[in-house]
Design a protein around this motif. Structure first.
Motif, PDB file in Angstrom:
ATOM      1  N   THR A   1       0.835  -1.207   0.000  1.00 38.20           N
ATOM      2  CA  THR A   1       0.000   0.000   0.000  1.00 38.20           C
ATOM      3  C   THR A   1       0.867   1.254   0.000  1.00 38.20           C
ATOM      4  OG1 THR A   1      -1.747  -1.167   1.181  1.00 38.20           O
ATOM      5  CG2 THR A   1      -1.819   1.237   1.256  1.00 38.20           C
TER       6      THR A   1
ATOM      7  N   GLN B   1      -2.477  -1.203 -13.996  1.00 40.00           N
ATOM      8  CA  GLN B   1      -2.160   0.138 -13.477  1.00 40.00           C
ATOM      9  C   GLN B   1      -1.526   0.059 -12.093  1.00 40.00           C
ATOM     10  OE1 GLN B   1      -5.230   3.052 -13.345  1.00 40.00           O
ATOM     11  NE2 GLN B   1      -5.358   3.272 -15.556  1.00 40.00           N
ATOM     12  N   ALA B   2      -2.128  -0.730 -11.205  1.00 45.83           N
ATOM     13  CA  ALA B   2      -1.599  -0.832  -9.842  1.00 45.83           C
ATOM     14  C   ALA B   2      -0.178  -1.382  -9.874  1.00 45.83           C
ATOM     15  CB  ALA B   2      -2.504  -1.720  -8.990  1.00 45.83           C
TER      16      ALA B   2
ATOM     17  N   TRP C   1       3.287  -9.861  -4.455  1.00 40.68           N
ATOM     18  CA  TRP C   1       2.492  -9.158  -5.468  1.00 40.68           C
ATOM     19  C   TRP C   1       2.227 -10.042  -6.697  1.00 40.68           C
ATOM     20  CZ3 TRP C   1      -0.843  -5.505  -5.866  1.00 40.68           C
ATOM     21  CH2 TRP C   1      -1.187  -5.031  -7.131  1.00 40.68           C
TER      22      TRP C   1
ATOM     23  N   ARG D   1      -6.262   8.270  -9.857  1.00 44.74           N
ATOM     24  CA  ARG D   1      -5.872   7.767  -8.539  1.00 44.74           C
ATOM     25  C   ARG D   1      -7.082   7.280  -7.744  1.00 44.74           C
ATOM     26  NH1 ARG D   1      -3.200  11.934  -7.074  1.00 44.74           N
ATOM     27  NH2 ARG D   1      -4.746  12.980  -5.791  1.00 44.74           N
TER      28      ARG D   1
ATOM     29  N   GLU E   1      -7.132  -2.248 -14.125  1.00 45.14           N
ATOM     30  CA  GLU E   1      -6.780  -1.753 -12.801  1.00 45.14           C
ATOM     31  C   GLU E   1      -5.567  -2.507 -12.243  1.00 45.14           C
ATOM     32  OE1 GLU E   1      -9.778  -2.545 -13.831  1.00 45.14           O
ATOM     33  OE2 GLU E   1     -10.975  -0.709 -13.621  1.00 45.14           O
TER      34      GLU E   1
ATOM     35  N   TRP F   1      -8.108  -0.825  -5.132  1.00 47.88           N
ATOM     36  CA  TRP F   1      -7.094  -1.253  -4.173  1.00 47.88           C
ATOM     37  C   TRP F   1      -7.688  -1.450  -2.765  1.00 47.88           C
ATOM     38  CZ3 TRP F   1      -2.794  -3.690  -3.942  1.00 47.88           C
ATOM     39  CH2 TRP F   1      -2.051  -3.688  -2.753  1.00 47.88           C
TER      40      TRP F   1
ATOM     41  N   LEU G   1       2.715   1.611  -3.325  1.00 47.14           N
ATOM     42  CA  LEU G   1       1.743   2.042  -4.338  1.00 47.14           C
ATOM     43  C   LEU G   1       1.451   3.534  -4.187  1.00 47.14           C
ATOM     44  CD1 LEU G   1      -0.368   1.273  -6.536  1.00 47.14           C
ATOM     45  CD2 LEU G   1      -1.974   0.850  -4.676  1.00 47.14           C
TER      46      LEU G   1
ATOM     47  N   LEU H   1      -8.250   3.963  -9.145  1.00 40.85           N
ATOM     48  CA  LEU H   1      -7.303   2.890  -8.812  1.00 40.85           C
ATOM     49  C   LEU H   1      -7.404   2.533  -7.324  1.00 40.85           C
ATOM     50  CD1 LEU H   1      -3.751   2.701 -10.227  1.00 40.85           C
ATOM     51  CD2 LEU H   1      -4.138   2.152  -7.836  1.00 40.85           C
ATOM     52  N   LEU H   2      -7.502   3.544  -6.467  1.00 45.19           N
ATOM     53  CA  LEU H   2      -7.572   3.280  -5.029  1.00 45.19           C
ATOM     54  C   LEU H   2      -8.904   2.628  -4.647  1.00 45.19           C
ATOM     55  CD1 LEU H   2      -5.759   6.339  -3.398  1.00 45.19           C
ATOM     56  CD2 LEU H   2      -4.935   3.984  -3.654  1.00 45.19           C
TER      57      LEU H   2
ATOM     58  N   ASP I   1       2.122   1.498 -10.928  1.00 43.41           N
ATOM     59  CA  ASP I   1       2.262   2.504  -9.864  1.00 43.41           C
ATOM     60  C   ASP I   1       3.088   1.947  -8.711  1.00 43.41           C
ATOM     61  OD1 ASP I   1       0.793   5.020 -10.573  1.00 43.41           O
ATOM     62  OD2 ASP I   1      -0.790   3.578 -10.990  1.00 43.41           O
TER      63      ASP I   1
END
Lengths: 214, 214
Positions: free
Chosen positions: A164, B162-163, B191, A184, B159, A191, A167, A187-188, B166
């Protein structure tokens, strides 16, 4: 010898002077970057005499390192206060991630990144920053564990917290030159669901042994 | 008018001169950072006359932007070649993530980060880099989808890619001042398992609707 009554105000004045210098340093780093931040510009911005500035922080490396330390500690206190005000329940994790994401896209992150990048090619700054980087990293990890209210001894929790933070660091860099907030947030959003699954004891991540064959 | 036989060698010489200048630019950025990179130093390092350098790249912003563009494209070709040599099978994803992680901790990432950070406080560089950043971001995303051999139209794939990128950017920054490879390897080990689950059609991430109550 100063009496107790004169000594205390002087200590308070010193602390106030230091605080003004450290705030001004971070503001300078955000506005002008590492190369545009000079001790003279910082002293002027803080309204502190050059002599007082040199007394407290004799070098630029000392000044910027103290500034990032001081403001990281203050930011940690603020994050704890903000997190304490969050309601309990399933949405708490989402709000904690939002608080952390705000920290990784705010001025303190930008100032720290200026230092990290400059330190790559500046030996004096690098020597000052490497121990600080390690300490800030550990404290940020501990703070995140605390805000999420999770138990790091459980398998997978430590790795989920680390991922986390890494990222969020990546997202902070992606936000440097342009407003990346829409991407963001999306994406979050995803996540947060993954993180909730990783942190929930009975819904952990798939392990090689439990993965279905494909 | 030049004949075809003189024109072609001259074009080739121009291309070779440009390539030398662009390689030297990235080397300078890695060694000396943004502020230590001057067009004069780059021309000397490339063994190219100041006149020739100014002819091809009249400003520092033009030179560094061209350097990052050129080397990003070359790196993409190299990544495709390396990925083409990878064996098929369940370990392929792991190896692709390793290739990408190497790219995000290599000299080109460091040089690009120097520019991204400098551009924050340099309007000319910023104007040149913002469109490039968007393009590099899109191309990196497309390349990752291609190397992983996944279908982005499936829910969650976009997603997850992308994650991953990032996260790798964040890991690249964590590696700037000290060797973070042990922590990175452990984190990426976890991961890779998560990413495999996210990318596998029948073992996707938990959604709010499918989450067990707790």
């Amino acid at each position: 010898m100063p009496t107790a009554s004169t000594r205390v105000p002087q200590q308070e004045r010193s602390r106030a002077t230091q605080a003004r210098l450290l705030e001004a340093t971070v503001e300078c780093l955000v506005e002008h970057g590492w190369s545009g931040t000079t001790t003279t510009v910082v002293a002027a911005r803080a309204g502190v005499s050059r002599g007082a500035q040199l007394h407290h922080y004799p070098t630029k490396a000392a000044l910027v390192t103290a500034a990032v330390t001081h403001l990281t500690e203050r930011r940690a206190v603020e994050l704890r206060t903000e997190a304490a005000a969050l309601p309990a329940g399933p949405r708490r994790l989402d709000r904690v991630v939002d608080l952390l994401a705000a920290a990784f896209t705010g001025p303190l992150f930008v100032a720290a990144l200026e230092l990290w990048v400059a330190a790559r090619t500046d030996a004096e700054l690098r020597d000052a920053l490497v121990p600080l980087e390690a300490r800030v990293g550990r404290e940020m990890h501990r703070l995140t564990v605390e805000l999420l209210g999770v138990d790091e001894r459980r398998p997978g929790v430590r790795e989920a917290v680390q991922a986390t933070l890494d990222l969020l660091r990546g997202l902070g860099v992606a936000n440097l030159l342009s407003d990346d907030s829409a991407r963001r947030a999306a994406l979050l959003h995803t996540w947060k669901r993954q993180l909730a699954a990783l942190l929930t004891p009975d819904a952990g991540p798939p392990t090689p042994g439990s993965a279905r064959p494909h």
